[in-house]
Design an enzyme around this catalytic site. Sequence first.
Site, PDB file in Angstrom:
ATOM      1  CE1 TYR A 159      -4.114   1.959   0.634  1.00 22.37           C
ATOM      2  CE2 TYR A 159      -2.623   3.295   1.964  1.00 22.37           C
ATOM      3  CZ  TYR A 159      -3.837   3.134   1.312  1.00 22.37           C
ATOM      4  OH  TYR A 159      -4.761   4.140   1.337  1.00 22.37           O
ATOM      5  CE  LYS A 163      -3.892   4.587  -2.010  1.00 20.71           C
ATOM      6  NZ  LYS A 163      -4.963   5.068  -2.913  1.00 20.71           N
TER       7      LYS A 163
END
Length: 254
Positions: A159, A163
């Site tokens: 993640y 991102k």
Amino acid sequence: MTDLLDLTGKTALVTGASSGLGRHFAQVLARHGARVAVAARRTERLEALCAEIEGPGGRAMPVHLDVQLPDSVERAVAATETELGPISVLVNNAGIAASRPALETSFEEWNQVVSTNLSGAWLVAQATARHMARLGHGGSIVNIASILGLAGASQVPAYCAAKAGLVNLTRALAGELARHEIRVNALCPGYVATDLNRDFLESPAGESLKKRIPQRRFGLPQDLDGILLLLASDASRYMTGAVIAVDGGQSAVL
């Protein structure tokens, strides 16, 4: 006096709209006048959302979309244009998370998160930007990143990587697409309470996390409304490549 945040006459495409922040973002854009295409894999939830938007007089349509599949992305963009008109706003929100220590994360888990959160965002941004450039009307792409794209955190390596990639993709696209009058900015929420994470945020671990946020509270979806409308509307017509954290000050002290 002209309301710079007014989206009347504009068409917006919101990905990951079946739940959480995507659902909220679609409602906010509709309340400010936009025709909204709400896109996700779970179309049964989209029907209910469209009914909520259209009840007070808004305009919405459900769109089946798997951001990992280029053909699905192309069909979603084409369907939105056909039914609602030229797309002026993209809220690139679809994303998933997998919480697992780095040493225990499988390649399949890594690939699923990166494929959705980064490659999927790229595919939708590219297809929508091609649409905007072809029609010559410009527009705004709002990438929903995260403060975990600005600083690392344990248990969510894929993640964080995805991102962070989306943050820099935002900057790269902003520079290249400006000639087409397409603005690309990133909104980086902190910990915002939704149905997806409320159990964790109310747990002892969540309470410990809250103490590290300068405002000593988690965000609410409506705390993101002002920045979303700024980036989606003509109020930000001279902004592109911006990366804005909305996190109660957390990223300032990481």
